[in-house]
Design a protein around this motif. Structure first.
Motif, PDB file in Angstrom:
ATOM      1  N   UNK A   4       0.836  -1.202   0.000  1.00  0.00           N
ATOM      2  CA  UNK A   4       0.000   0.000   0.000  1.00  0.00           C
ATOM      3  C   UNK A   4       0.866   1.245   0.000  1.00  0.00           C
ATOM      4  N   UNK A   5       0.228   2.386  -0.166  1.00  0.00           N
ATOM      5  CA  UNK A   5       0.917   3.675  -0.152  1.00  0.00           C
ATOM      6  C   UNK A   5       0.085   4.671   0.654  1.00  0.00           C
ATOM      7  N   UNK A   6       0.662   5.813   0.912  1.00  0.00           N
ATOM      8  CA  UNK A   6      -0.059   6.887   1.597  1.00  0.00           C
ATOM      9  C   UNK A   6       0.453   8.223   1.102  1.00  0.00           C
ATOM     10  N   UNK A   7      -0.440   9.071   0.635  1.00  0.00           N
ATOM     11  CA  UNK A   7      -0.073  10.408   0.191  1.00  0.00           C
ATOM     12  C   UNK A   7      -1.227  11.350   0.488  1.00  0.00           C
ATOM     13  N   UNK A   8      -1.019  12.644   0.267  1.00  0.00           N
ATOM     14  CA  UNK A   8      -2.037  13.616   0.652  1.00  0.00           C
ATOM     15  C   UNK A   8      -2.282  14.648  -0.439  1.00  0.00           C
ATOM     16  N   UNK A   9      -3.500  15.195  -0.409  1.00  0.00           N
ATOM     17  CA  UNK A   9      -3.865  16.332  -1.251  1.00  0.00           C
ATOM     18  C   UNK A   9      -4.245  17.491  -0.323  1.00  0.00           C
ATOM     19  N   UNK A  10      -3.885  18.711  -0.737  1.00  0.00           N
ATOM     20  CA  UNK A  10      -4.079  19.901   0.092  1.00  0.00           C
ATOM     21  C   UNK A  10      -4.810  20.976  -0.705  1.00  0.00           C
ATOM     22  N   UNK A  11      -5.648  21.732  -0.019  1.00  0.00           N
ATOM     23  CA  UNK A  11      -6.315  22.867  -0.645  1.00  0.00           C
ATOM     24  C   UNK A  11      -5.570  24.145  -0.254  1.00  0.00           C
ATOM     25  N   UNK A  12      -5.137  24.897  -1.249  1.00  0.00           N
ATOM     26  CA  UNK A  12      -4.371  26.097  -0.989  1.00  0.00           C
ATOM     27  C   UNK A  12      -5.233  27.320  -0.759  1.00  0.00           C
ATOM     28  N   UNK A  13      -4.567  28.417  -0.448  1.00  0.00           N
ATOM     29  CA  UNK A  13      -5.240  29.702  -0.257  1.00  0.00           C
ATOM     30  C   UNK A  13      -5.976  30.121  -1.529  1.00  0.00           C
ATOM     31  N   UNK A  14      -5.421  29.685  -2.684  1.00  0.00           N
ATOM     32  CA  UNK A  14      -6.024  29.992  -3.983  1.00  0.00           C
ATOM     33  C   UNK A  14      -7.143  29.018  -4.353  1.00  0.00           C
ATOM     34  N   UNK A  15      -7.486  28.100  -3.434  1.00  0.00           N
ATOM     35  CA  UNK A  15      -8.523  27.082  -3.593  1.00  0.00           C
ATOM     36  C   UNK A  15      -8.132  25.966  -4.561  1.00  0.00           C
ATOM     37  N   UNK A  16      -6.896  25.991  -5.058  1.00  0.00           N
ATOM     38  CA  UNK A  16      -6.434  24.902  -5.925  1.00  0.00           C
ATOM     39  C   UNK A  16      -6.026  23.698  -5.074  1.00  0.00           C
ATOM     40  N   UNK A  17      -6.209  22.514  -5.657  1.00  0.00           N
ATOM     41  CA  UNK A  17      -5.861  21.270  -4.976  1.00  0.00           C
ATOM     42  C   UNK A  17      -4.459  20.851  -5.415  1.00  0.00           C
TER      43      UNK A  17
END
Length: 338
Positions: A56-69
Protein backbone atom coordinates in the motif's frame (compact mmCIF):
# COMPACT_ATOMS: atom_id res chain seq x y z
CA UNK A 1 -22.27 15.05 2.47
CA UNK A 2 -22.77 16.15 6.07
CA UNK A 3 -21.23 19.29 7.50
CA UNK A 4 -17.72 18.36 8.60
CA UNK A 5 -15.94 20.02 11.49
CA UNK A 6 -12.59 20.13 9.71
CA UNK A 7 -10.63 21.41 12.70
CA UNK A 8 -11.76 18.48 14.87
CA UNK A 9 -10.88 15.69 12.45
CA UNK A 10 -8.78 12.82 13.76
CA UNK A 11 -6.63 10.50 11.69
CA UNK A 12 -9.27 8.00 10.68
CA UNK A 13 -11.57 6.80 7.91
CA UNK A 14 -14.61 8.71 6.69
CA UNK A 15 -17.00 7.57 3.96
CA UNK A 16 -16.61 9.60 0.76
CA UNK A 17 -18.18 9.53 -2.71
CA UNK A 18 -16.31 6.47 -3.88
CA UNK A 19 -13.05 4.82 -4.90
CA UNK A 20 -11.11 3.87 -8.02
CA UNK A 21 -10.29 0.22 -8.84
CA UNK A 22 -8.50 -1.85 -11.44
CA UNK A 23 -8.23 -5.64 -11.77
CA UNK A 24 -5.43 -7.85 -13.08
CA UNK A 25 -6.30 -11.13 -14.85
CA UNK A 26 -4.62 -13.37 -17.42
CA UNK A 27 -1.34 -11.45 -17.28
CA UNK A 28 -2.62 -7.92 -17.83
CA UNK A 29 -4.30 -5.00 -16.08
CA UNK A 30 -7.79 -3.87 -17.07
CA UNK A 31 -9.19 -0.36 -17.05
CA UNK A 32 -9.71 1.96 -14.11
CA UNK A 33 -13.27 1.81 -12.77
CA UNK A 34 -15.21 4.05 -10.39
CA UNK A 35 -16.96 2.34 -7.46
CA UNK A 36 -19.23 3.70 -4.75
CA UNK A 37 -19.15 0.45 -2.74
CA UNK A 38 -16.78 0.46 0.25
CA UNK A 39 -16.63 -3.32 0.42
CA UNK A 40 -14.84 -6.10 -1.46
CA UNK A 41 -16.15 -9.60 -2.05
CA UNK A 42 -13.22 -11.97 -1.70
CA UNK A 43 -12.69 -15.72 -1.52
CA UNK A 44 -11.75 -17.06 1.91
CA UNK A 45 -8.62 -18.63 0.39
CA UNK A 46 -7.41 -15.34 -1.15
CA UNK A 47 -3.61 -15.14 -1.26
CA UNK A 48 -3.43 -11.78 0.55
CA UNK A 49 -5.34 -13.13 3.56
CA UNK A 50 -3.06 -16.13 4.08
CA UNK A 51 0.35 -15.12 2.78
CA UNK A 52 0.31 -11.34 3.07
CA UNK A 53 0.74 -10.57 -0.62
CA UNK A 54 -0.28 -6.91 -0.48
CA UNK A 55 1.33 -3.48 -0.60
CA UNK A 56 0.00 0.00 0.00
CA UNK A 57 0.92 3.67 -0.15
CA UNK A 58 -0.06 6.89 1.60
CA UNK A 59 -0.07 10.41 0.19
CA UNK A 60 -2.04 13.62 0.65
CA UNK A 61 -3.87 16.33 -1.25
CA UNK A 62 -4.08 19.90 0.09
CA UNK A 63 -6.31 22.87 -0.65
CA UNK A 64 -4.37 26.10 -0.99
CA UNK A 65 -5.24 29.70 -0.26
CA UNK A 66 -6.02 29.99 -3.98
CA UNK A 67 -8.52 27.08 -3.59
CA UNK A 68 -6.43 24.90 -5.92
CA UNK A 69 -5.86 21.27 -4.98
CA UNK A 70 -2.24 20.13 -4.71
CA UNK A 71 -1.16 16.48 -4.53
CA UNK A 72 2.28 15.97 -3.01
CA UNK A 73 4.91 13.83 -4.78
CA UNK A 74 2.61 11.23 -6.31
CA UNK A 75 5.37 10.17 -8.73
CA UNK A 76 7.51 9.07 -5.78
CA UNK A 77 4.62 7.06 -4.36
CA UNK A 78 4.19 5.37 -7.74
CA UNK A 79 7.88 4.40 -7.76
CA UNK A 80 7.73 3.07 -4.22
CA UNK A 81 4.66 0.97 -4.99
CA UNK A 82 6.54 -0.46 -7.99
CA UNK A 83 9.41 -1.37 -5.67
CA UNK A 84 7.05 -3.09 -3.22
CA UNK A 85 5.47 -5.03 -6.10
CA UNK A 86 8.91 -6.21 -7.16
CA UNK A 87 9.72 -7.20 -3.61
CA UNK A 88 6.73 -9.50 -3.08
CA UNK A 89 6.17 -10.74 -6.65
CA UNK A 90 3.16 -8.67 -7.70
CA UNK A 91 2.63 -7.14 -11.17
CA UNK A 92 3.46 -3.44 -11.45
CA UNK A 93 0.80 -1.03 -12.65
CA UNK A 94 1.19 0.24 -16.23
CA UNK A 95 3.12 3.51 -16.43
CA UNK A 96 0.85 6.47 -15.75
CA UNK A 97 -2.01 4.43 -14.27
CA UNK A 98 -1.13 5.29 -10.67
CA UNK A 99 -1.12 9.01 -11.42
CA UNK A 100 -4.35 8.77 -13.42
CA UNK A 101 -6.06 6.88 -10.60
CA UNK A 102 -4.91 9.33 -7.92
CA UNK A 103 -6.10 12.35 -9.89
CA UNK A 104 -9.46 10.73 -10.65
CA UNK A 105 -10.19 9.74 -7.05
CA UNK A 106 -9.29 13.22 -5.78
CA UNK A 107 -11.38 14.99 -8.43
CA UNK A 108 -14.42 12.82 -7.71
CA UNK A 109 -14.06 13.47 -3.97
CA UNK A 110 -13.02 17.10 -4.26
CA UNK A 111 -15.55 18.35 -1.70
CA UNK A 112 -13.74 16.21 0.91
CA UNK A 113 -10.46 18.11 0.49
CA UNK A 114 -10.39 20.20 3.69
CA UNK A 115 -10.27 24.00 3.47
CA UNK A 116 -7.05 25.98 3.68
CA UNK A 117 -5.72 26.57 7.21
CA UNK A 118 -8.05 23.96 8.72
CA UNK A 119 -5.08 21.84 9.78
CA UNK A 120 -6.53 18.93 7.80
CA UNK A 121 -5.78 17.27 4.45
CA UNK A 122 -7.19 14.60 2.15
CA UNK A 123 -5.39 11.33 2.81
CA UNK A 124 -5.05 9.08 -0.25
CA UNK A 125 -4.62 5.33 0.29
CA UNK A 126 -3.68 3.12 -2.67
CA UNK A 127 -3.59 -0.62 -1.95
CA UNK A 128 -2.74 -3.54 -4.24
CA UNK A 129 -3.18 -7.20 -3.33
CA UNK A 130 -3.40 -10.72 -4.70
CA UNK A 131 -6.70 -12.52 -4.27
CA UNK A 132 -6.45 -15.78 -6.22
CA UNK A 133 -7.95 -18.59 -4.09
CA UNK A 134 -5.13 -21.02 -3.33
CA UNK A 135 -3.62 -22.98 -0.48
CA UNK A 136 0.00 -23.27 -1.64
CA UNK A 137 2.55 -20.55 -0.95
CA UNK A 138 2.81 -19.01 -4.42
CA UNK A 139 2.22 -15.57 -5.95
CA UNK A 140 -1.40 -14.94 -6.92
CA UNK A 141 -2.55 -14.85 -10.51
CA UNK A 142 -5.28 -12.25 -9.89
CA UNK A 143 -4.83 -8.81 -8.31
CA UNK A 144 -6.92 -5.84 -7.31
CA UNK A 145 -5.71 -2.24 -7.12
CA UNK A 146 -7.84 0.25 -5.17
CA UNK A 147 -7.44 3.90 -4.24
CA UNK A 148 -9.73 5.42 -1.65
CA UNK A 149 -9.53 8.72 0.24
CA UNK A 150 -10.50 10.18 3.58
CA UNK A 151 -10.16 13.66 5.07
CA UNK A 152 -7.85 13.51 8.09
CA UNK A 153 -6.56 15.74 10.85
CA UNK A 154 -3.16 15.51 12.58
CA UNK A 155 -1.73 12.03 13.18
CA UNK A 156 -0.89 13.00 16.76
CA UNK A 157 -3.54 14.85 18.77
CA UNK A 158 -1.26 17.76 19.52
CA UNK A 159 -0.36 18.30 15.86
CA UNK A 160 3.16 19.70 15.47
CA UNK A 161 4.36 19.19 19.03
CA UNK A 162 6.99 17.13 20.80
CA UNK A 163 6.33 13.53 21.81
CA UNK A 164 8.16 10.98 23.99
CA UNK A 165 9.43 7.73 22.45
CA UNK A 166 10.86 4.57 24.00
CA UNK A 167 13.54 2.19 22.72
CA UNK A 168 12.44 -1.42 22.36
CA UNK A 169 14.91 -4.31 22.19
CA UNK A 170 12.22 -6.87 22.83
CA UNK A 171 10.90 -6.71 19.26
CA UNK A 172 12.25 -6.23 15.72
CA UNK A 173 10.34 -4.31 13.09
CA UNK A 174 11.95 -6.17 10.17
CA UNK A 175 14.97 -8.28 9.27
CA UNK A 176 18.10 -6.68 7.71
CA UNK A 177 17.41 -8.28 4.33
CA UNK A 178 13.66 -8.74 4.79
CA UNK A 179 10.70 -6.65 3.68
CA UNK A 180 11.52 -3.51 5.69
CA UNK A 181 12.30 -1.50 2.54
CA UNK A 182 8.84 -2.27 1.10
CA UNK A 183 5.55 -0.74 2.22
CA UNK A 184 3.75 -3.98 2.98
CA UNK A 185 1.28 -4.81 5.72
CA UNK A 186 3.45 -7.48 7.33
CA UNK A 187 5.92 -4.87 8.56
CA UNK A 188 3.13 -3.02 10.34
CA UNK A 189 1.61 -6.20 11.79
CA UNK A 190 5.05 -6.98 13.24
CA UNK A 191 5.07 -3.60 15.00
CA UNK A 192 1.63 -3.74 16.63
CA UNK A 193 2.65 -5.47 19.85
CA UNK A 194 5.56 -3.10 20.46
CA UNK A 195 3.36 -0.11 19.63
CA UNK A 196 0.64 -1.18 22.06
CA UNK A 197 3.16 -1.70 24.86
CA UNK A 198 4.74 1.71 24.23
CA UNK A 199 1.31 3.38 24.33
CA UNK A 200 0.36 1.68 27.58
CA UNK A 201 3.63 2.92 29.09
CA UNK A 202 2.76 6.51 28.16
CA UNK A 203 4.80 6.95 24.98
CA UNK A 204 3.68 8.13 21.56
CA UNK A 205 5.52 5.32 19.83
CA UNK A 206 8.22 2.70 20.03
CA UNK A 207 11.75 3.21 18.68
CA UNK A 208 13.60 0.35 17.00
CA UNK A 209 17.28 -0.52 16.84
CA UNK A 210 18.63 -2.69 14.03
CA UNK A 211 17.57 -6.33 14.22
CA UNK A 212 21.03 -7.79 13.63
CA UNK A 213 23.17 -6.12 16.29
CA UNK A 214 20.75 -3.94 18.30
CA UNK A 215 23.38 -1.25 17.93
CA UNK A 216 22.19 1.13 15.20
CA UNK A 217 19.11 3.36 14.87
CA UNK A 218 16.42 1.78 12.70
CA UNK A 219 12.98 3.45 12.70
CA UNK A 220 10.61 5.36 14.99
CA UNK A 221 7.62 3.07 14.94
CA UNK A 222 6.22 3.49 11.43
CA UNK A 223 8.32 6.56 10.61
CA UNK A 224 11.90 7.45 9.64
CA UNK A 225 14.26 9.03 12.17
CA UNK A 226 16.34 12.15 11.75
CA UNK A 227 18.67 13.99 14.11
CA UNK A 228 20.21 17.44 13.85
CA UNK A 229 23.59 18.53 15.20
CA UNK A 230 26.38 20.88 14.12
CA UNK A 231 24.23 22.26 11.28
CA UNK A 232 23.84 18.74 9.86
CA UNK A 233 20.70 16.71 9.14
CA UNK A 234 21.51 13.05 9.89
CA UNK A 235 19.25 10.11 9.03
CA UNK A 236 19.91 6.34 9.10
CA UNK A 237 21.02 4.27 6.14
CA UNK A 238 19.95 0.66 6.40
CA UNK A 239 18.68 -2.32 4.40
CA UNK A 240 15.62 -2.62 6.65
CA UNK A 241 14.25 0.95 6.62
CA UNK A 242 11.34 2.10 4.45
CA UNK A 243 12.47 4.88 2.09
CA UNK A 244 10.27 7.70 3.36
CA UNK A 245 9.18 10.24 0.75
CA UNK A 246 8.79 12.81 3.51
CA UNK A 247 12.34 12.14 4.71
CA UNK A 248 13.63 12.41 1.14
CA UNK A 249 11.88 15.77 0.84
CA UNK A 250 13.22 16.99 4.19
CA UNK A 251 16.77 16.07 3.18
CA UNK A 252 16.43 18.27 0.09
CA UNK A 253 14.90 21.13 2.08
CA UNK A 254 17.65 20.83 4.70
CA UNK A 255 20.21 21.36 1.94
CA UNK A 256 18.17 24.28 0.60
CA UNK A 257 18.26 25.87 4.07
CA UNK A 258 22.04 25.48 4.34
CA UNK A 259 22.34 22.30 6.37
CA UNK A 260 24.68 19.48 5.48
CA UNK A 261 22.95 16.13 4.99
CA UNK A 262 24.31 12.75 6.04
CA UNK A 263 22.58 9.44 5.41
CA UNK A 264 24.55 6.76 7.20
CA UNK A 265 24.42 4.17 9.98
CA UNK A 266 23.82 5.91 13.33
CA UNK A 267 25.01 4.06 16.44
CA UNK A 268 22.73 4.36 19.44
CA UNK A 269 25.35 6.18 21.54
CA UNK A 270 25.34 9.03 19.00
CA UNK A 271 21.83 9.94 20.15
CA UNK A 272 23.34 11.87 23.04
CA UNK A 273 25.02 14.27 20.59
CA UNK A 274 21.89 15.41 18.72
CA UNK A 275 20.47 18.86 19.44
CA UNK A 276 17.11 17.93 17.87
CA UNK A 277 15.50 14.70 16.76
CA UNK A 278 12.27 13.71 15.10
CA UNK A 279 10.19 11.10 13.35
CA UNK A 280 8.96 11.89 9.85
CA UNK A 281 6.40 10.45 7.47
CA UNK A 282 3.33 11.27 5.38
CA UNK A 283 0.89 11.02 8.29
CA UNK A 284 2.59 13.30 10.82
CA UNK A 285 5.06 15.12 8.49
CA UNK A 286 7.40 15.72 11.45
CA UNK A 287 6.86 14.51 15.00
CA UNK A 288 9.63 16.15 17.04
CA UNK A 289 10.95 13.88 19.79
CA UNK A 290 10.99 15.45 23.26
CA UNK A 291 12.87 12.57 24.84
CA UNK A 292 13.83 9.01 24.01
CA UNK A 293 13.88 6.66 26.97
CA UNK A 294 16.13 3.61 27.15
CA UNK A 295 14.41 1.73 29.97
CA UNK A 296 16.76 -1.26 29.72
CA UNK A 297 19.70 0.94 30.67
CA UNK A 298 17.82 3.44 32.85
CA UNK A 299 18.70 6.52 30.78
CA UNK A 300 17.03 9.13 28.62
CA UNK A 301 18.11 11.14 25.61
CA UNK A 302 16.64 14.65 25.90
CA UNK A 303 16.02 16.65 22.72
CA UNK A 304 13.68 19.34 24.05
CA UNK A 305 14.13 20.76 27.53
CA UNK A 306 11.24 23.21 27.24
CA UNK A 307 8.86 20.77 25.52
CA UNK A 308 8.85 22.76 22.29
CA UNK A 309 9.98 21.67 18.81
CA UNK A 310 13.54 22.72 17.95
CA UNK A 311 14.31 25.59 15.53
CA UNK A 312 15.44 23.42 12.62
CA UNK A 313 12.55 20.97 12.96
CA UNK A 314 10.18 23.96 12.97
CA UNK A 315 11.79 25.53 9.89
CA UNK A 316 11.70 22.25 7.97
CA UNK A 317 8.09 21.55 8.96
CA UNK A 318 6.94 25.02 7.98
CA UNK A 319 8.86 24.93 4.70
CA UNK A 320 7.44 21.58 3.64
CA UNK A 321 3.89 22.54 4.61
CA UNK A 322 4.20 25.84 2.73
CA UNK A 323 5.11 23.95 -0.46
CA UNK A 324 2.28 21.47 0.03
CA UNK A 325 -0.28 24.27 0.42
CA UNK A 326 1.17 26.46 -2.33
CA UNK A 327 2.31 29.23 0.02
CA UNK A 328 5.89 28.96 -1.26
CA UNK A 329 7.23 28.21 -4.77
CA UNK A 330 7.49 24.54 -5.70
CA UNK A 331 11.07 24.80 -6.98
CA UNK A 332 11.59 21.01 -7.06
CA UNK A 333 8.37 20.23 -8.98
CA UNK A 334 6.97 18.08 -6.18
CA UNK A 335 3.35 19.15 -6.47
CA UNK A 336 0.66 18.12 -8.96
CA UNK A 337 -1.97 20.88 -9.22
CA UNK A 338 -5.50 19.91 -10.24
Amino acid sequence: MENINWSELGFGYMKTNGNVRCEYHDGSWGKLEWHTDEYIQMHMAATCLHYGQEAFEGLKAFRGKDNKIRIFRLDENAKRLDSSCDGICMPKLPEGMFKEAVIEVVKKNVEFVPPYESGAALYIRPVLFGYTPQIGVNPAKDYLFIIFVSPVGPYFKGGFSTNPYVITRKYDRSAPLGTGIYKVGGNYAASLRAHEEAHKAGYSSEFYLDAKEKRYIDECGAANFFGIKDNTYVTPKSTSILPSITNKSLMQLAEDLGLKVERRPIPEEELSTFEEAGACGTAAVISPISRLDDLDNNKSYIFSKDGKPGPWSTKLYQKLRAIQYGDEPDTHNWVTIL
